[in-house]
Write a protein that holds these residues in place. Structure first.
Motif, PDB file in Angstrom:
ATOM      1  N   PRO A 155       0.807  -1.230   0.000  1.00  0.00           N
ATOM      2  CA  PRO A 155       0.000   0.000   0.000  1.00  0.00           C
ATOM      3  C   PRO A 155       0.837   1.275   0.000  1.00  0.00           C
ATOM      4  O   PRO A 155       0.507   2.241  -0.709  1.00  0.00           O
ATOM      5  N   ALA A 156       1.908   1.309   0.776  1.00  0.00           N
ATOM      6  CA  ALA A 156       2.790   2.479   0.779  1.00  0.00           C
ATOM      7  C   ALA A 156       3.444   2.665  -0.584  1.00  0.00           C
ATOM      8  O   ALA A 156       3.578   3.792  -1.079  1.00  0.00           O
ATOM      9  N   ALA A 157       3.866   1.565  -1.202  1.00  0.00           N
ATOM     10  CA  ALA A 157       4.492   1.644  -2.523  1.00  0.00           C
ATOM     11  C   ALA A 157       3.521   2.186  -3.562  1.00  0.00           C
ATOM     12  O   ALA A 157       3.887   3.027  -4.397  1.00  0.00           O
ATOM     13  N   VAL A 158       2.280   1.749  -3.518  1.00  0.00           N
ATOM     14  CA  VAL A 158       1.273   2.225  -4.466  1.00  0.00           C
ATOM     15  C   VAL A 158       0.976   3.711  -4.234  1.00  0.00           C
ATOM     16  O   VAL A 158       0.805   4.478  -5.190  1.00  0.00           O
ATOM     17  N   THR A 159       0.950   4.126  -2.978  1.00  0.00           N
ATOM     18  CA  THR A 159       0.681   5.525  -2.659  1.00  0.00           C
ATOM     19  C   THR A 159       1.778   6.431  -3.208  1.00  0.00           C
ATOM     20  O   THR A 159       1.503   7.458  -3.848  1.00  0.00           O
ATOM     21  N   VAL A 160       3.040   6.070  -2.973  1.00  0.00           N
ATOM     22  CA  VAL A 160       4.164   6.863  -3.489  1.00  0.00           C
ATOM     23  C   VAL A 160       4.179   6.824  -5.021  1.00  0.00           C
ATOM     24  O   VAL A 160       4.454   7.833  -5.681  1.00  0.00           O
ATOM     25  N   ALA A 161       3.875   5.668  -5.595  1.00  0.00           N
ATOM     26  CA  ALA A 161       3.839   5.554  -7.056  1.00  0.00           C
ATOM     27  C   ALA A 161       2.763   6.453  -7.653  1.00  0.00           C
ATOM     28  O   ALA A 161       2.984   7.102  -8.687  1.00  0.00           O
ATOM     29  N   ALA A 162       1.603   6.519  -7.013  1.00  0.00           N
ATOM     30  CA  ALA A 162       0.521   7.367  -7.516  1.00  0.00           C
ATOM     31  C   ALA A 162       0.918   8.837  -7.474  1.00  0.00           C
ATOM     32  O   ALA A 162       0.643   9.606  -8.410  1.00  0.00           O
ATOM     33  N   HIS A 163       1.556   9.241  -6.387  1.00  0.00           N
ATOM     34  CA  HIS A 163       2.053  10.618  -6.313  1.00  0.00           C
ATOM     35  C   HIS A 163       3.037  10.887  -7.452  1.00  0.00           C
ATOM     36  O   HIS A 163       2.958  11.928  -8.123  1.00  0.00           O
ATOM     37  N   THR A 164       3.948   9.954  -7.670  1.00  0.00           N
ATOM     38  CA  THR A 164       4.961  10.123  -8.702  1.00  0.00           C
ATOM     39  C   THR A 164       4.333  10.223 -10.085  1.00  0.00           C
ATOM     40  O   THR A 164       4.806  10.983 -10.938  1.00  0.00           O
ATOM     41  N   TYR A 165       3.265   9.490 -10.293  1.00  0.00           N
ATOM     42  CA  TYR A 165       2.561   9.550 -11.582  1.00  0.00           C
ATOM     43  C   TYR A 165       2.077  10.971 -11.853  1.00  0.00           C
ATOM     44  O   TYR A 165       2.234  11.500 -12.960  1.00  0.00           O
ATOM     45  N   THR A 166       1.493  11.613 -10.840  1.00  0.00           N
ATOM     46  CA  THR A 166       0.983  12.975 -11.041  1.00  0.00           C
ATOM     47  C   THR A 166       2.126  13.943 -11.336  1.00  0.00           C
ATOM     48  O   THR A 166       2.012  14.801 -12.216  1.00  0.00           O
ATOM     49  N   VAL A 167       3.232  13.818 -10.621  1.00  0.00           N
ATOM     50  CA  VAL A 167       4.370  14.718 -10.839  1.00  0.00           C
ATOM     51  C   VAL A 167       4.931  14.533 -12.243  1.00  0.00           C
ATOM     52  O   VAL A 167       5.254  15.506 -12.945  1.00  0.00           O
ATOM     53  N   THR A 168       5.041  13.276 -12.681  1.00  0.00           N
ATOM     54  CA  THR A 168       5.613  12.999 -13.995  1.00  0.00           C
ATOM     55  C   THR A 168       4.711  13.505 -15.110  1.00  0.00           C
ATOM     56  O   THR A 168       5.196  14.028 -16.126  1.00  0.00           O
ATOM     57  N   SER A 171       5.351  17.102 -15.346  1.00  0.00           N
ATOM     58  CA  SER A 171       6.697  17.417 -15.842  1.00  0.00           C
ATOM     59  C   SER A 171       6.770  17.393 -17.369  1.00  0.00           C
ATOM     60  O   SER A 171       7.657  18.024 -17.958  1.00  0.00           O
ATOM     61  N   ARG A 172       5.859  16.689 -18.001  1.00  0.00           N
ATOM     62  CA  ARG A 172       5.857  16.620 -19.459  1.00  0.00           C
ATOM     63  C   ARG A 172       5.439  17.944 -20.094  1.00  0.00           C
ATOM     64  O   ARG A 172       5.544  18.121 -21.312  1.00  0.00           O
ATOM     65  N   ARG A 173       4.958  18.878 -19.257  1.00  0.00           N
ATOM     66  CA  ARG A 173       4.521  20.190 -19.752  1.00  0.00           C
ATOM     67  C   ARG A 173       5.351  21.323 -19.160  1.00  0.00           C
ATOM     68  O   ARG A 173       4.933  22.470 -19.152  1.00  0.00           O
ATOM     69  N   GLU A 174       6.546  20.989 -18.672  1.00  0.00           N
ATOM     70  CA  GLU A 174       7.395  22.002 -18.039  1.00  0.00           C
ATOM     71  C   GLU A 174       7.858  23.080 -19.017  1.00  0.00           C
ATOM     72  O   GLU A 174       8.084  24.224 -18.616  1.00  0.00           O
ATOM     73  N   VAL A 175       8.021  22.742 -20.265  1.00  0.00           N
ATOM     74  CA  VAL A 175       8.527  23.688 -21.250  1.00  0.00           C
ATOM     75  C   VAL A 175       7.394  24.359 -22.014  1.00  0.00           C
ATOM     76  O   VAL A 175       7.398  25.577 -22.227  1.00  0.00           O
ATOM     77  N   SER A 176       6.394  23.585 -22.398  1.00  0.00           N
ATOM     78  CA  SER A 176       5.324  24.106 -23.249  1.00  0.00           C
ATOM     79  C   SER A 176       4.169  24.721 -22.478  1.00  0.00           C
ATOM     80  O   SER A 176       3.379  25.489 -23.028  1.00  0.00           O
ATOM     81  N   GLY A 177       4.054  24.401 -21.176  1.00  0.00           N
ATOM     82  CA  GLY A 177       2.863  24.815 -20.439  1.00  0.00           C
ATOM     83  C   GLY A 177       1.764  23.780 -20.622  1.00  0.00           C
ATOM     84  O   GLY A 177       1.856  22.894 -21.484  1.00  0.00           O
ATOM     85  N   ARG A 237       4.765  28.037 -14.010  1.00  0.00           N
ATOM     86  CA  ARG A 237       3.961  27.511 -12.902  1.00  0.00           C
ATOM     87  C   ARG A 237       3.949  25.990 -12.899  1.00  0.00           C
ATOM     88  O   ARG A 237       3.893  25.362 -11.836  1.00  0.00           O
ATOM     89  N   VAL A 238       3.989  25.401 -14.078  1.00  0.00           N
ATOM     90  CA  VAL A 238       4.089  23.939 -14.153  1.00  0.00           C
ATOM     91  C   VAL A 238       5.402  23.491 -13.536  1.00  0.00           C
ATOM     92  O   VAL A 238       5.439  22.538 -12.740  1.00  0.00           O
ATOM     93  N   ARG A 239       6.498  24.176 -13.870  1.00  0.00           N
ATOM     94  CA  ARG A 239       7.797  23.814 -13.294  1.00  0.00           C
ATOM     95  C   ARG A 239       7.780  23.972 -11.777  1.00  0.00           C
ATOM     96  O   ARG A 239       8.351  23.149 -11.047  1.00  0.00           O
ATOM     97  N   ALA A 240       7.120  25.012 -11.296  1.00  0.00           N
ATOM     98  CA  ALA A 240       7.036  25.215  -9.847  1.00  0.00           C
ATOM     99  C   ALA A 240       6.247  24.087  -9.188  1.00  0.00           C
ATOM    100  O   ALA A 240       6.599  23.616  -8.094  1.00  0.00           O
TER     101      ALA A 240
END
Length: 286
Positions: A155-168, A171-177, A237-240
């Motif tokens: 459960p802890a691994a899935v929770t951290v993985a889900a958070h990482t999914y949102t961040v990633t 991050s795919r829009r850090e340059v373009s917005g 703001r995406v980068r932030a």
């Protein structure tokens, strides 16, 4: 000759503060908080740094256009040196994991290293990218659980993985917005992650409040940054928000540790969050 600062920038050194908490959260959940944890956390940091160096090596042509100030396109570090640093750190991370945790640790560390390289070299710019990166963080949590009962750490691994999914995804829009839909979706994901972080055995006394307090801290930092992107999805703001997701992760990890009854240790893990934010002002974690 590259300077120490150049190498620190290559591996995003401050961002590594978000890494040891994965191992501690996994060990706490699996009942394996013992002398192996520091070594496994060190192995995790080495593999993380390897991934950052491999990321810049793989993206060197794109960075020459979008981020020419980075170490490789700016000429401060050669592509060959960056690749060598990444390979060396990978080998060192695997060696430390094996020396510390034996075959059980290597059984997780090897696929973790493989997933890191797969993300950097192949998956990053594909639709599978966020899922592969999420798998990296989930395996990182399970690395900490190898000295105990790993299933308890899922459960802890899935929770951290889900958070990482949102961040990633962000991050795919850090340059373009981004458009306004993306941060709203990731913010909803953060709400689910927060709910999972406070779900656990009921406890009494002051320790019962620690997971909730640390989760609120996590949401306050990362959730607020995503809300700002929803209001104005400009690239800066995406980068932030991505930076907030990286530097705010220790608060989430601390909540996961605290919910196992290790409140003081959870607060210690979360203490990396403000330190990471301070260092991120000098050296970007993204």
């Amino acid at each position: 000759m590259p300077s120490l600062g150049d190498f620190a920038e290559l591996v995003r050194a401050p961002a590594a503060l978000s890494v040891p908490g994965d191992v501690v959260a996994g060990a706490a959940a699996a009942g394996a908080l013992d002398r192996r944890v520091p070594g496994l956390a060190g192995a995790s940091v080495l593999l993380y740094w390897a991934g950052m160096a491999a990321n810049d090596w793989a993206d060197r042509h794109l960075d020459a256009v979008e981020r020419p100030e980075r170490p490789i396109p700016s000429g401060r570090i050669s592509p060959g040196t960056a690749f060598g640093v990444s390979a060396g750190l990978t080998a060192a991370g695997l060696a430390l994991a094996g020396l510390t945790g034996g075959r059980r640790a290597l059984a997780v560390a090897v696929p973790l290293a493989g997933a890191i390289w797969a993300y950097d070299v192949k998956a990053k710019n594909t639709a599978a990218g966020p899922a592969v990166m999420a798998a990296c963080r989930g395996l990182d949590v399970l690395l900490g659980a190898t000295g105990g009962k790993p299933l308890r750490a899922v459960p802890a691994a899935v929770t951290v993985a889900a958070h990482t999914y949102t961040v990633t995804e962000l991050s795919r829009r850090e340059v373009s917005g981004a458009d306004r839909t993306l941060p709203r979706v990731t913010l909803a994901g953060t709400a689910v992650v927060a709910a999972a972080a406070v779900t656990g055995p009921r406890r009494t006394g002051w320790r019962a409040w620690i997971p909730a307090a640390l989760t609120a801290w996590y949401v306050g930092q990362y959730g607020t940054a995503q809300a700002r992107v929803a209001a104005d999805p400009a690239a800066e703001r995406v980068r932030a928000a991505v930076g907030a997701g990286i530097t705010g992760l220790p608060a989430l990890q601390g909540a996961l540790v605290a919910r196992t009854g290790n409140g003081v240790l959870g607060m210690a893990v979360a203490a990396a969050a403000p330190l990471g934010r301070r260092l991120a002002r000098k050296l970007s974690p993204t």
